[in-house]
Scaffold this motif. Structure first.
Motif, mmCIF file in Angstrom:
data_model
loop_
_atom_site.group_PDB
_atom_site.id
_atom_site.type_symbol
_atom_site.label_atom_id
_atom_site.label_comp_id
_atom_site.label_asym_id
_atom_site.label_seq_id
_atom_site.Cartn_x
_atom_site.Cartn_y
_atom_site.Cartn_z
ATOM 1 N N GLY A 184 84.312 3.970 -26.489
ATOM 2 C CA GLY A 184 83.174 4.397 -25.671
ATOM 3 C C GLY A 184 81.916 3.810 -26.269
ATOM 4 N N ARG A 185 80.794 3.924 -25.501
ATOM 5 C CA ARG A 185 79.553 3.382 -26.007
ATOM 6 C C ARG A 185 79.038 4.217 -27.183
ATOM 7 N N SER A 186 79.268 5.506 -27.080
ATOM 8 C CA SER A 186 78.938 6.353 -28.218
ATOM 9 C C SER A 186 80.175 7.185 -28.495
ATOM 10 N N GLY B 142 73.033 9.849 -13.988
ATOM 11 C CA GLY B 142 74.109 8.871 -14.146
ATOM 12 C C GLY B 142 74.110 8.305 -15.549
ATOM 13 N N SER B 143 72.909 7.982 -16.013
ATOM 14 C CA SER B 143 72.791 7.320 -17.300
ATOM 15 C C SER B 143 73.206 8.228 -18.448
ATOM 16 N N LEU B 144 72.905 9.508 -18.312
ATOM 17 C CA LEU B 144 73.168 10.407 -19.437
ATOM 18 C C LEU B 144 74.527 11.101 -19.364
ATOM 19 N N PHE C 267 66.906 4.200 -13.100
ATOM 20 C CA PHE C 267 65.877 5.085 -13.636
ATOM 21 C C PHE C 267 64.624 4.303 -14.024
ATOM 22 N N HIS C 268 64.826 3.224 -14.773
ATOM 23 C CA HIS C 268 63.658 2.469 -15.223
ATOM 24 C C HIS C 268 62.942 1.785 -14.056
ATOM 25 N N ILE C 269 63.738 1.327 -13.071
ATOM 26 C CA ILE C 269 63.095 0.715 -11.904
ATOM 27 C C ILE C 269 62.328 1.780 -11.130
ATOM 28 N N GLY D 176 59.628 -6.581 -18.401
ATOM 29 C CA GLY D 176 60.197 -7.629 -19.231
ATOM 30 C C GLY D 176 61.556 -7.254 -19.763
ATOM 31 N N CYS D 177 61.827 -5.972 -19.798
ATOM 32 C CA CYS D 177 63.099 -5.498 -20.326
ATOM 33 C C CYS D 177 64.116 -5.376 -19.201
ATOM 34 N N ILE D 178 63.645 -4.915 -18.050
ATOM 35 C CA ILE D 178 64.574 -4.640 -16.956
ATOM 36 C C ILE D 178 65.131 -5.901 -16.327
ATOM 37 N N LEU E 67 65.167 10.127 -26.781
ATOM 38 C CA LEU E 67 66.356 9.474 -26.228
ATOM 39 C C LEU E 67 66.336 7.976 -26.526
ATOM 40 N N HIS E 68 65.140 7.386 -26.448
ATOM 41 C CA HIS E 68 65.026 5.969 -26.799
ATOM 42 C C HIS E 68 65.362 5.754 -28.256
ATOM 43 N N ALA E 69 64.864 6.672 -29.091
ATOM 44 C CA ALA E 69 65.077 6.512 -30.523
ATOM 45 C C ALA E 69 66.567 6.458 -30.826
ATOM 46 N N GLY F 219 72.758 3.470 -13.418
ATOM 47 C CA GLY F 219 71.850 4.616 -13.413
ATOM 48 C C GLY F 219 70.663 4.379 -14.311
ATOM 49 N N ASN F 220 70.930 3.830 -15.485
ATOM 50 C CA ASN F 220 69.840 3.577 -16.426
ATOM 51 C C ASN F 220 68.842 2.579 -15.848
ATOM 52 N N LEU F 221 69.373 1.516 -15.236
ATOM 53 C CA LEU F 221 68.478 0.526 -14.626
ATOM 54 C C LEU F 221 67.718 1.155 -13.464
ATOM 55 N N LEU G 100 78.496 2.869 -13.692
ATOM 56 C CA LEU G 100 77.403 3.623 -13.090
ATOM 57 C C LEU G 100 76.398 4.065 -14.135
ATOM 58 N N ARG G 101 76.842 4.167 -15.380
ATOM 59 C CA ARG G 101 75.923 4.558 -16.438
ATOM 60 C C ARG G 101 74.797 3.538 -16.545
ATOM 61 N N GLU G 102 75.213 2.276 -16.592
ATOM 62 C CA GLU G 102 74.228 1.210 -16.715
ATOM 63 C C GLU G 102 73.383 1.124 -15.444
HETATM 64 C C1 HEM Z 1 57.915 4.073 -19.030
HETATM 65 C C2 HEM Z 1 58.459 4.330 -20.106
HETATM 66 C C3 HEM Z 1 59.917 4.603 -20.332
HETATM 67 C C4 HEM Z 1 60.555 5.789 -20.199
HETATM 68 C C5 HEM Z 1 59.944 7.106 -19.768
HETATM 69 C C6 HEM Z 1 61.921 5.577 -20.568
HETATM 70 C C7 HEM Z 1 62.871 6.562 -20.601
HETATM 71 C C8 HEM Z 1 64.176 6.379 -20.980
HETATM 72 C C9 HEM Z 1 65.132 7.402 -21.086
HETATM 73 C C10 HEM Z 1 64.875 8.865 -20.793
HETATM 74 C C11 HEM Z 1 66.291 6.854 -21.482
HETATM 75 C C12 HEM Z 1 67.559 7.615 -21.766
HETATM 76 C C13 HEM Z 1 68.626 7.369 -20.856
HETATM 77 C C14 HEM Z 1 69.853 6.984 -21.620
HETATM 78 O O1 HEM Z 1 69.942 7.259 -22.820
HETATM 79 O O2 HEM Z 1 70.728 6.391 -21.028
HETATM 80 C C15 HEM Z 1 66.082 5.464 -21.619
HETATM 81 C C16 HEM Z 1 67.038 4.538 -21.997
HETATM 82 C C17 HEM Z 1 66.771 3.217 -22.192
HETATM 83 N N1 HEM Z 1 65.552 2.590 -22.097
HETATM 84 FE FE1 HEM Z 1 63.850 3.395 -21.476
HETATM 85 N N2 HEM Z 1 62.105 4.267 -20.893
HETATM 86 C C18 HEM Z 1 60.891 3.625 -20.782
HETATM 87 C C19 HEM Z 1 60.615 2.323 -21.051
HETATM 88 C C20 HEM Z 1 61.547 1.421 -21.517
HETATM 89 C C21 HEM Z 1 61.249 0.083 -21.917
HETATM 90 C C22 HEM Z 1 59.863 -0.530 -21.914
HETATM 91 C C23 HEM Z 1 62.425 -0.477 -22.293
HETATM 92 C C24 HEM Z 1 62.665 -1.881 -22.789
HETATM 93 C C25 HEM Z 1 62.251 -2.342 -23.900
HETATM 94 C C26 HEM Z 1 63.446 0.501 -22.137
HETATM 95 C C27 HEM Z 1 64.780 0.303 -22.420
HETATM 96 C C28 HEM Z 1 65.731 1.271 -22.389
HETATM 97 C C29 HEM Z 1 67.119 1.047 -22.666
HETATM 98 C C30 HEM Z 1 67.736 -0.288 -23.040
HETATM 99 C C31 HEM Z 1 67.766 2.243 -22.546
HETATM 100 C C32 HEM Z 1 69.243 2.522 -22.659
HETATM 101 C C33 HEM Z 1 69.678 2.752 -23.997
HETATM 102 C C34 HEM Z 1 71.123 3.015 -23.941
HETATM 103 O O3 HEM Z 1 71.856 2.197 -23.355
HETATM 104 O O4 HEM Z 1 71.507 4.035 -24.470
HETATM 105 N N3 HEM Z 1 62.893 1.643 -21.662
HETATM 106 N N4 HEM Z 1 64.759 5.195 -21.305
#
Ligand code: HEM
Lengths: 367, 571
Positions: free
Chosen positions: B525-527, B496-498, B206-208, B127-129, A323-325, B202-204, B198-200
């Motif tokens: 759209g974003r994609s 939310g994010s997906l 998730f990472h938090i 650092g990313c969040i 997903l990241h890719a 949700g994504n934040l 909510l997508r964004e």
């Molecule tokens: C602990 C490891 C991590 C996991 C398991 C993880 C998992 C995921 C997953 C499953 C998604 C998909 C959700 C989506 O496409 O919206 C995602 C999206 C994303 N992740 Fe991570 N992530 C990790 C670490 C990071 C790190 C270190 C960064 C920053 C450099 C990061 C930045 C992002 C961003 C920017 C997206 C959204 C991409 C988009 O908008 O489509 N993630 N992550």
């Protein structure tokens, strides 16, 4: 329960178990018929010789020049009071190929299409028979049918076919997947009835838990869906290299042309594979968490890096990579598809490899 | 356009190139930078390193590394999982083992390199969040960017002519979009609207949540405690350190963390498959206990099963094992009882609960010469003995035909030497064997109720009966609630994010050259997604009701324009 009643119950259960076996074998027979019908669909479909992709790709170069002109549709409602919807023009992103989807395995051939329909009807029939077999098995052991790998396998293939038929019912463009799916289902069932067969029996106490039901049923569903997603990724890789070969002026072999022309376009396959993987990923996350909760109840620890747990984690991280890719420039497309395949191999390994190779807490009765 | 965009003019992703600002800020994903050379100086290097670490590419690589690094732990035996297997491995691979030791391969998940990977990953994540969150807050505070000049370039587009006034059309569009929960405003000659924040979020989230889970795990590791206690039916336990058979805890655990409670095992029940290929497989294990919380708590009765631990405060009491405890009476040569109906727990050796252990008579025994001595017996117990001539292995886990085999010793058990010893083994250093008439080690098999008389008038041993024992594990894993909260938040955030698509819609209404209003609508759209044009069509149809179409001027120019671009799908 009196002794006689116990005996009686045992007899009914054995009866049900043998019914289940009969149904599974019958399902295999019907799947085999479906398999031949799918083959016939592909063979008859090969008679059509439309080179749509090539045509589209050559037309595209011409279109590029024209693309400067605004693509506008004007809705001509005229002066009448007829209310028409304004038409929406869709443009794909710059840089992507505009290739129409192939017609499917039957290649537009009428007879091929007929065989395809027969194949799908047979698949539905086999699915119902197999489902009956799984249910009978569950009834015979009076618990969910996933106490050992035999039961896991028959449930898994039933669910995989169910996912396929579900997608068809939702009118998704997945009919092309039929032959591949039924081939693997036959392999899966063959393995189940020969190598993995275990007579029906009870679970060890650690496997009695509703979290187990939740955990294993979602795991099976995730696996079946990930399988469909991976099949999409494989098809995408083939179709993509076919398209880029054509776009580069190359000439693919006749067999490749015959098969790949009939598949949906690479862009469609890519999206298809992504959608499934992305939709299932949260469920897979949930599956792992449900497993952790169950492990917490059964073994006194939520996470212990048992081989099965480790490989679930690896699978999870691999899909997260995928997903990241897709969100990272330079990793979209083929590289992401490879990651999807690696992730699915991790899932497969977790399912088969771990049970056979490592002994952990998860290797329960009957492999 | 939002203020944040103005202050952060990053490179525009390829797909947004011809959309300019309108396509930017649809997500907060960091922009990809080419890994250029760092600027000179320490600060330049640090900054370069930080940028690399928090880039998506490195996050991806770290994730890949993490999954690779987890593999060896599933192949090589781990001390944290099975110490015995590790010992076996060391014995078998004398050359490999030291190398593995150096690399920490026997404890992969706490090794330096594994930790380094996930710590780097989480530093990268933080650092990313942090900047992404700020950016997102900025986007929420700002407004959707104004319409691009040429809406026709957007992925979904529609237009029509209407007699309605442009201002009216814009107002209707604004009202419509707001009703559909878009954030919308009028910017110049067009309405700009956006939805799906909510997508964004949700994504934040998730990472938090991932960070929350990691912290919760770390917390749990530091404060956890885990102890085992074997209890024979009728026996009890109160939760203090001294009562445990063995006890492990995290680095920051203190004794005060133990929840005060006590319980008594009334009865253990195990049932087993009687027939079929899985004969002997356990079907139920359950312990009937009476417990009380605090020093003066009321007694409560409950059942603990394998999957159903008893929860008291932060502690959970698990049923983890069971076995048998033969009840023994020992008399000395004069018939005086020196061990009265004592249940001696034995350790199970196999699935059918063939058990072994030791019976130790420490005090009160005097030998026929009247001297103080100790007695020791090696005990071997089969709940189901197959009968004379069969193996010394139990045939079934339940008590169908119990048999106890004893070897007898006398002398000094060595329990007073100060060195801790296993209660299940005899230290034979200072023990002498009792001899039978042939001069061999004295041994005997007993059924319930039978007594064996020791040679030379040394006394007797009676096998009175059998009790069952249950092994309990009491664990305390603080932070597990937080881990669970994190996990749930992660799933919701992911969903939310997906599943939510962030998208923008613009509606432009201007007076054309001929005085008729031209309405243009476009969606982005974003994609790429089929949903965006679908939604746009739906919005357009609704707006069209408010601003119905006007007759077309028969100009050749419009005719040409009505031909969609090659390859475009028409809806
Ligand atoms: C602990 C490891 C991590 C996991 C398991 C993880 C998992 C995921 C997953 C499953 C998604 C998909 C959700 C989506 O496409 O919206 C995602 C999206 C994303 N992740 Fe991570 N992530 C990790 C670490 C990071 C790190 C270190 C960064 C920053 C450099 C990061 C930045 C992002 C961003 C920017 C997206 C959204 C991409 C988009 O908008 O489509 N993630 N992550």
């Amino acid at each position: 329960m009196t002794h006689a009643a116990t005996e009686l119950a045992a007899a009914t259960n054995e009866h049900l178990a043998s019914i289940s076996n009969t149904l599974i074998y019958s399902a295999m027979a019907v799947y085999t018929l479906a398999f031949f019908a799918y083959i016939a669909e592909w063979i008859f479909g090969s008679r059509s010789k439309v080179g749509r992709t090539a045509a589209a790709l050559t037309a595209q170069t011409a279109a590029k020049a024209k693309a400067a002109a605004p693509a506008v549709t004007v809705n001509k409602a005229g002066g009448t009071a007829v209310l028409e919807r304004p038409k929406v023009v869709v443009r794909s992103a710059a840089g992507s190929r505009d290739v129409p989807d192939g017609p499917g395995a039957h290649g537009g051939d009428e007879q091929g299409d007929l065989f395809g329909r027969v194949a799908i009807s047979l698949t539905v029939l086999a699915f119902l028979v197999e489902l009956g077999g799984v249910v009978a098995r569950a009834a015979s052991v009076q618990r969910a049918p996933w106490g050992n790998m035999y039961e896991f396998n028959i449930t898994f293939s039933t669910v995989a076919v169910g996912v396929y038929l579900g997608l068809l019912a939702l009118k998704k463009n997945v009919r092309w997947l039929g032959l591949l799916l039924i081939t693997t289902v036959l392999l899966d069932l063959g393995l189940a009835v020969t190598v993995l067969y275990t007579a029906s029996d009870q679970l060890v106490p650690a496997l009695h838990s509703y979290w187990l039901y939740i955990h294993v049923s979602t795991a099976i569903f995730c696996g079946a869906s990930f399988y469909v997603g991976a099949a999409g990724a494989v098809a995408y890789l083939f179709k993509d290299s076919y398209e880029s070969k054509l776009a580069g002026g190359g000439k693919p072999g006749t067999f490749a042309t015959s098969v790949l022309e009939r598949l949906p376009s690479a862009a469609t396959l890519d999206k298809f594979s992504y959608r499934i993987n992305a939709a299932i990923f949260p469920l897979w996350t949930f599956t792992i968490i449900a497993g952790a909760i169950w492990a917490g109840d059964a073994w006194g620890r939520y996470w212990g890096w048992d081989p099965k747990e480790t490989w679930s984690f690896i699978t999870w991280v691999a899909y997260a990579c995928y997903l990241h890719a897709r969100a990272t420039a330079g990793w979209k497309g083929r590289k992401a598809a490879y990651l999807a395949l690696i992730a699915f191999s991790c899932w497969l390994f977790n399912y088969y490899g771990v049970n056979f190779l490592f002994s952990g807490k998860h290797s329960y009765a009957g492999v | 356009m939002s203020k944040t965009t103005a202050s952060e003019p990053g490179p525009v992703p390829a797909e947004d190139q011809d959309l300019g600002a309108a396509g930017s800020q649809l997500s907060t994903a960091p922009q990809e930078e080419q890994p250029g050379l760092p600027a000179l100086g320490v600060i330049g290097w640090v900054r370069w390193f930080w940028r690399q670490l928090t880039s998506m590419r490195v996050a991806l690589l770290l994730l890949l590394l993490l999954s690779l690094a987890a593999i060896p732990g599933s192949v090589i035996p781990q001390t944290g999982i099975d110490v015995l297997k590790v010992a076996e491995f060391r014995k078998e691979h004398t050359t490999l083992a030291p190398i593995y030791d150096k690399l920490g391969l026997f404890h992969v998940y706490s090794s330096v390199w594994f930790s380094a990977i996930y710590i780097l990953l989480f530093v990268s994540l933080i650092g990313c969040i942090v900047p992404r969150t700020w950016q997102f807050v900025g986007q929420l505070r700002g407004r959707p960017p104004a319409a691009p000049k040429r809406l026709t370039r957007l992925p979904a587009y529609t237009t029509w002519r209407t007699e309605a006034d442009p201002g009216q059309v814009r107002e209707a569009a604004l009202a419509l979009l707001k009703r559909r929960r878009f954030r919308a405003h009028v910017a110049g000659d067009a309405v700009a609207a956006e939805k799906g924040y909510l997508r964004e979020a949700g994504n934040l989230a998730f990472h938090i949540a991932l960070i929350v889970m990691l912290v919760a795990f770390a917390w749990g590791q530091l404060y956890k405690s885990e102890g085992n206690k074997l209890i024979v039916e009728g026996g009890g336990f109160s939760n203090t350190l001294t009562q445990y058979d063995d006890f492990k805890s995290g680095n920051l655990f203190t004794q005060d963390d133990l929840d005060p409670f006590s319980f008594r095992l009334n009865q253990f029940t195990g049932t087993y498959e009687l027939t079929g290929p899985n004969r002997g497989t356990p079907r139920t294990y359950q312990a009937d206990v009476t417990y009380s919380v605090g020093a003066y708590g009321k007694d409560k009765r409950t059942i603990i099963k394998v999957n159903e631990p008893l929860q008291i405060g932060d502690s959970k009491v698990y049923l983890v094992s069971h076995g048998y405890a033969p009840v023994i009476t020992v008399r000395d040569g004069k018939g005086k009882v020196v061990m009265n109906r004592q249940a001696v727990p034995l350790l199970p050796l196999d699935g059918n609960v063939t058990s072994s252990g030791a019976i130790k008579v420490m005090d009160g025994y005097r030998n026929p010469e009247g001297k103080k001595e100790q007695l020791g017996f090696q005990a071997f117990f089969l709940p189901t003995y197959g009968g004379k001539g069969s193996t010394m292995l139990s045939a079934f886990p339940a008590l169908l035909n119990p048999m106890l085999a004893l070897n007898a010793y006398h002398g000094d058990l060595g329990v007073d030497s100060g060195i801790p010893q296993s209660v299940y083994q005899l230290n034979k250093k200072n023990l002498k064997e009792f001899k039978d008439s042939k001069g061999e080690l004295f041994k005997k098999q007993l059924k319930i109720g039978e007594t064996m008389t020791l040679p030379g008038g040394a006394g007797s041993v009676t096998f009175e009966g059998v009790e069952e024992w249950a092994g309990f594990q009491v664990t305390r894993q603080p932070g597990s609630v937080w881990a669970l909260v994190g996990a749930v938040a992660a799933i919701l955030g992911l969903a939310g994010s997906l599943f939510i698509q962030r998208r923008r819609v613009w509606v432009r209404a201007v007076t054309g050259d001929d005085g008729v209003t031209v309405v243009e609508m476009a969606g982005l759209g974003r994609s790429e997604s089929a949903k965006v044009p679908e939604e746009l069509g739906d919005l357009a149809a609704t707006l069209y009701d408010r601003a119905p179409g006007a007759p077309d001027p028969e100009s050749p120019e419009d005719d040409r324009a009505s031909v969609p671009a090659e390859g475009a799908e028409q809806k």
